[in-house]
Scaffold this motif. Structure first.
Motif: not given
Lengths: 319, 319
Positions: B52, B64, B249, B253, B257, B283, B286, B290
């Protein structure tokens, strides 16, 4: 004559007692100032809301006063148990909480047994420090990590593909049949290290002389684990098992809410999500409260049952 | 087994040899397997974070392509810039810090004050107050009645809804009270002879002496406050400026998703990125949020680790 005397005496005595209580209260006034406001606080925040349970027995309409609500008895409870979606939610809750229970216990005990065998203190500390770590992260972060790892190009599929175990990536989070297992595995990942603490503490209390005696008898490592360590932590295991019975309907809310999506709805929804959906999202407060009451009543009943069990097994009681 | 100890013979000598040989090899095999297992555990726990962090420092457009493991391929700080430029996350960070600090201070002070009063054996209301607090550990009124209470108290959409409902925890109170019980009674006695009142004894003697247990409790309370998102989700969701970091967050998320499960949404999200933000994807954002959300915990917790076991052991002793 005699009668009045005794009467007088009791009056005097109770007066004296009252005076004593009063002076006791006066001398403890600071303790009272320090604790009674906090008592009022907990009553307001933990006990007053129980009044709201009346909603479950009414067709609650927010704008009306209490006396204007229509009382309907157990209508909402009846509806719940005839409702397929509630029964499904109940099944999911029970299934996930039992999976969590079994997986949580076995993995923590096994890890504790293995950690206990590490003799190098530094290495043991390091492993422990790292294994506790996920416990302190929020479920948001953990489910984010789980979702990333289980994505079609995530690390789990990556490893499985490289090991030739699967031909093409599995859509882990889009298929209901995997959902319970994923929730169980996520719990293990987050809590296994933390759950070992209590077992390791119990193991450190085992008399070392037992191991020395076993060494002299030539017992192998497995024999020692099986016949000394496990029986040594058995009381801890039993009391924790009994305690978790009270939480049998607490499969959780966060993981299922955060990992769930439209495709796995039939497997992911728990009672708490049901309450949230019917209560706050759709405004059906009565039905949601009834579901909540059901959960609390089952929990308290199971807790009392567990307490009784603990007493029968001669373990420390909970209440 | 009993046979050979009394009558030694050739067959038993072989058995003894075998036992000795097994005694040498078995621990080596066991230790190797155990070490391998622990290394796997450490990797499985740490890798998702490392990955992460790597993703958060890598250009989103490059991530990606996949195949990103332990080192960023196109190093950039763009993701963090995007996170803090937007203002939302920065504001949420400030709110999260404020609620965590305030909750922890209030909780420590009030819970310890209550624990002190309930540790005084002579206190007349000791038993009933203890009982009323302990009972709250086993049940709660549920989501809907709780929500209505907050509404009646006009706490909805205020900052105080994060702090006020969770000022005292019964469990922490018991842990602290047990610790106070281990402090010498004569300290309190001599302070009383010197004319100190209960509040003075609590604030000047007991509170400072509780430091070790308060360190553990502070960690638990702070982590709980920092990680919670559900209160923001149900109580303050209509006021963006009160949003917390974890809730932001969570929104990121769930939107990413949904994007995963719905290609058309993903395409739409990609379109709105615009040319300027090409390096940033949902992504990568995020991942950096995180990291921002977990760093404070990762910084504090190794220092607190030595207290965990003590705290938990004390907590398991009830009454």
């Amino acid at each position: 004559m005699d009668e009045t005397l005794t009467k007088n005496r009791t009056v005097r005595k109770s007066k004296k007692e009252k005076k004593m209580t009063w002076s006791l209260i006066k001398s403890q006034s600071q303790l009272i100032y320090m604790s009674v406001p906090l008592l009022a606080y907990i009553i307001l925040f933990a006990y007053v809301p129980i009044w709201g349970w009346t909603m479950a027995f009414q067709d609650y309409k927010p704008a009306r006063s209490f006396s204007d609500q229509k009382w309907v008895g157990f209508k909402h409870f009846e509806f719940l148990f005839k409702d397929d979606s509630f029964l499904q939610v109940l099944r999911n809750t029970l299934a996930m909480s039992i999976i969590n229970l079994i997986l949580g216990f076995t993995t923590a005990i096994i890890l504790a047994l293995l950690l206990n065998e590490i003799k190098k203190i530094f290495w043991k500390r390091t492993v422990q420090t790292i294994s506790y770590l996920p416990h302190f992260l929020s479920w948001i972060i953990v489910t984010g990590i789980v979702a990333t790892s289980l994505a079609s190009d995530g690390i789990v599929n990556d490893v499985l593909l490289k090991l030739n175990l699967i031909k093409e990536p599995i859509q882990w989070l889009s298929e209901g049949k995997y959902f319970w297992g994923i929730v169980g595995a996520s719990h293990v990942w987050k809590e296994v290290g933390w759950n070992t603490i209590i077992y390791l503490a119990a193991m450190s209390a085992i008399d070392p002389a037992l191991y020395e005696a076993a060494d002299i008898d030539g017992a192998s490592r497995y024999k020692k684990m099986l016949h000394i360590t496990l029986p040594g932590i058995k009381p801890t295991i039993i009391i924790l098992l009994i305690m978790s019975i009270g939480h049998i309907l607490e499969a959780g809310f966060e993981v299922q809410y955060l990992l769930g999506n439209g495709l796995v709805l039939d497997w992911s929804q728990t009672i708490d999500i049901f309450v949230l959906k019917y209560g706050l999202a759709q405004g059906n407060y009565s039905l949601a409260t009834a579901a909540g009451i059901f959960k609390t009543v089952v929990s308290v009943t199971m807790l009392l049952f567990a307490n009784w069990m603990a007493k029968r097994l001669g373990e420390e009681r909970l209440l | 087994m009993a046979n050979y100890s009394t009558t030694p013979g050739p067959a038993t000598a072989a058995a003894v040899n075998k036992r000795i040989r097994r005694g040498r090899i078995e621990p080596i095999i066991f230790h190797t397997l155990n070490t391998i297992f622990m290394i796997i555990l450490v990797i499985v726990t740490l890798y998702p974070f490392l990955n992460t962090i790597v993703v958060s420092f890598n250009a989103g457009s490059d991530t990606i392509r996949g195949g990103l493991y332990l080192w960023p391929r196109e190093f950039t700080l763009q993701n963090y810039k995007a996170v803090f430029v937007s203002g939302t996350i920065y504001n949420a960070f400030v709110i999260s810090v404020a609620r965590t600090v305030l909750s922890t201070l209030l909780n420590l002070f009030l819970t310890t004050m209550l624990a002190y009063t309930l540790s005084r054996r002579e206190y007349v209301f000791r038993k009933p107050i203890t009982f009323i607090f302990i009972l709250t550990m086993y049940f709660n009124a549920g989501l809907i009645p709780g929500y209505f209470l907050m509404k009646d108290l006009h706490l909805i959409n205020t900052f105080w809804v994060y702090v006020i409902p969770s000022m005292i925890s019964a469990f922490n109170m018991i842990v602290i009270r047990t610790y106070i019980g281990s402090i010498s009674e004569s300290l309190v006695e001599s302070a009383r002879i010197d004319g100190a009142g209960d509040f003075k004894i609590f604030w000047q003697i007991i509170f400072p002496l509780c430091k070790p247990v308060l360190a553990t409790i502070a960690l638990f309370v702070a982590v709980g406050a920092w990680n919670s998102w559900f209160d923001a989700f149900i109580y303050t969701s209509s006021r963006q400026e009160l949003s917390t970091l974890q809730y932001e967050l969570m929104k990121l998320l769930s939107s990413s998703m949904n994007a995963n499960n719905n290609p058309s949404v993903a395409a739409g999200a990609g379109m709105t990125q615009g040319a300027a933000a090409q390096m940033v994807t949902p992504l990568s954002i995020r991942a950096s949020v995180t990291v921002v959300a977990s760093v404070p915990i990762l910084l504090v917790y190794p220092f607190m680790q030595k207290y965990f076991v003590v705290g938990l052991n004390v907590g398991s002793v009830k009454e």
